[in-house]
Scaffold this active site. Structure first.
Site, mmCIF file in Angstrom:
data_model
loop_
_atom_site.group_PDB
_atom_site.id
_atom_site.type_symbol
_atom_site.label_atom_id
_atom_site.label_comp_id
_atom_site.label_asym_id
_atom_site.label_seq_id
_atom_site.Cartn_x
_atom_site.Cartn_y
_atom_site.Cartn_z
ATOM 1 N N GLU A 131 0.840 -1.211 0.000
ATOM 2 C CA GLU A 131 0.000 0.000 0.000
ATOM 3 C C GLU A 131 0.868 1.251 0.000
ATOM 4 O OE1 GLU A 131 -2.672 1.619 -0.269
ATOM 5 O OE2 GLU A 131 -4.233 1.057 1.130
ATOM 6 N N ASP A 132 0.327 2.342 -0.529
ATOM 7 C CA ASP A 132 1.062 3.606 -0.478
ATOM 8 C C ASP A 132 1.109 4.149 0.949
ATOM 9 O OD1 ASP A 132 -1.680 4.196 -0.414
ATOM 10 O OD2 ASP A 132 -1.625 5.617 -2.061
ATOM 11 N N ASP A 135 -3.373 4.964 6.887
ATOM 12 C CA ASP A 135 -3.879 6.202 7.485
ATOM 13 C C ASP A 135 -4.842 5.822 8.620
ATOM 14 O OD1 ASP A 135 -4.356 8.996 7.638
ATOM 15 O OD2 ASP A 135 -5.978 8.887 6.204
ATOM 16 N N PHE A 184 -1.565 15.923 4.636
ATOM 17 C CA PHE A 184 -2.019 15.254 3.426
ATOM 18 C C PHE A 184 -0.901 15.355 2.394
ATOM 19 C CE2 PHE A 184 -4.274 14.308 -0.429
ATOM 20 C CZ PHE A 184 -5.093 13.262 -0.014
ATOM 21 N N ARG A 197 0.130 12.119 -8.858
ATOM 22 C CA ARG A 197 0.702 10.783 -8.602
ATOM 23 C C ARG A 197 2.102 10.677 -9.192
ATOM 24 N NH1 ARG A 197 -3.350 7.298 -6.726
ATOM 25 N NH2 ARG A 197 -5.424 7.576 -7.618
HETATM 26 P P1 IMP Z 1 -6.980 4.464 5.264
HETATM 27 O O1 IMP Z 1 -8.076 3.544 4.799
HETATM 28 O O2 IMP Z 1 -7.527 5.695 5.941
HETATM 29 O O3 IMP Z 1 -5.896 3.784 6.059
HETATM 30 O O4 IMP Z 1 -6.314 5.110 3.999
HETATM 31 C C1 IMP Z 1 -5.741 4.419 3.015
HETATM 32 C C2 IMP Z 1 -5.933 5.164 1.717
HETATM 33 O O5 IMP Z 1 -6.291 6.560 1.887
HETATM 34 C C3 IMP Z 1 -4.630 5.172 0.975
HETATM 35 O O6 IMP Z 1 -4.493 4.037 0.151
HETATM 36 C C4 IMP Z 1 -4.708 6.432 0.174
HETATM 37 O O7 IMP Z 1 -5.323 6.188 -1.068
HETATM 38 C C5 IMP Z 1 -5.587 7.366 0.974
HETATM 39 N N1 IMP Z 1 -4.805 8.369 1.729
HETATM 40 C C6 IMP Z 1 -4.664 8.458 3.060
HETATM 41 N N2 IMP Z 1 -3.866 9.491 3.406
HETATM 42 C C7 IMP Z 1 -3.486 10.071 2.246
HETATM 43 C C8 IMP Z 1 -2.628 11.174 1.925
HETATM 44 O O8 IMP Z 1 -2.036 11.874 2.767
HETATM 45 N N3 IMP Z 1 -2.485 11.454 0.599
HETATM 46 C C9 IMP Z 1 -3.087 10.738 -0.388
HETATM 47 N N4 IMP Z 1 -3.876 9.687 -0.137
HETATM 48 C C10 IMP Z 1 -4.079 9.351 1.165
HETATM 49 MG MG MG Z 2 -5.923 7.610 -3.046
#
Ligand code: IMP
Ligand code: MG
Length: 211
Positions: A131-132, A135, A184, A197
């Site tokens: 995963e990138d 969060d 962010f 991206r």
């Molecule tokens: P989570 O489900 O909140 O853990 O977030 C995972 C997804 O939210 C990641 O795969 C990203 O696509 C997106 N995301 C969360 N934080 C950021 C950020 O700072 N920049 C861009 N995308 C984010």
């Molecule tokens: Mg995204």
């Protein structure tokens, strides 16, 4: 006869050269959409490369003598996965999965939906989800449940970035590139409304970027 035809064609083409030069010169004057320069770099491309190499070495060591399947979460993880794969000295294959999470452009609402599944059978395989960013943890919680139902031999999670202060679910990544503050970020696969991206560095998103 043939020579005359060729000569006529050359004269015709030559007469159009000024038009060609005019078009080229006009193109040079049209501003090419440039990358935004008003975003602050948080992690440089050199730091990313070092960290990806370190994670690759950890995975190579942890799975020595075994095969692994890297499952990238589209679209954000595609750059990380492609660099990471080249740092893993094992017999590795790839697959991809895609999810949609509802919410605003910057905030997840906690509802995750599968939009593309893997095509490889995962049973009895060493699966590494790539995963990138981790969060809130909603996406990983959803994907972990989905992938565990396929009965892999092992399941681990590699996240290039981790924002621990935003966590709402009790999950952690096994391999982490950088722990970052609650900002962010965009670049190296991460987007804001699908943009940025392709920035090679990870930058703190600024509202007036690219305007
Ligand atoms: P989570 O489900 O909140 O853990 O977030 C995972 C997804 O939210 C990641 O795969 C990203 O696509 C997106 N995301 C969360 N934080 C950021 C950020 O700072 N920049 C861009 N995308 C984010
Ligand atoms: Mg995204």
């Amino acid at each position: 006869m043939f020579e005359l035809k060729a000569k006529n064609q050359w004269l015709k083409a030559k007469s159009q050269l000024p038009l060609l030069f005019a078009i080229c010169s006009l193109c040079e004057r049209i501003p090419f959409p440039e990358m935004p320069t008003n975003m602050n770099k948080l992690i440089t491309r050199e730091q990313i490369a070092e960290s990806v190499a370190r994670i690759g070495q950890e995975i190579t060591r942890d799975y020595a003598g075994q095969t692994v399947i890297l499952v990238g979460v589209l679209k954000g993880a595609c750059l990380f996965l492609s660099d990471l794969a080249r740092q893993i000295e094992l017999d590795a294959t790839f697959d991809f999965i895609a999810v949609r999470s509802y919410g605003t452009k910057k905030e997840s609402a906690g509802e995750v939906q599968l939009i593309k599944d893997v095509t490889t059978p995962l049973e009895d395989k060493n699966v590494i989800l790539v995963e990138d960013i981790l969060d809130t943890g909603f996406t990983y919680t959803f994907l972990r449940k989905l992938l565990l139902a396929r009965k892999p031999r092992t399941l681990k999670f590699a996240a290039l970035l981790d924002k621990p202060s935003r966590r709402q679910m009790p999950v952690e990544a096994d391999y982490v590139g950088f722990k970052i503050p609650d900002e962010f970020v965009v670049g190296y696969g991460l987007d804001y409304a699908e943009r940025f991206r392709n920035l090679p560095d990870i930058c703190v998103f600024s509202e007036d970027a690219g305007k």
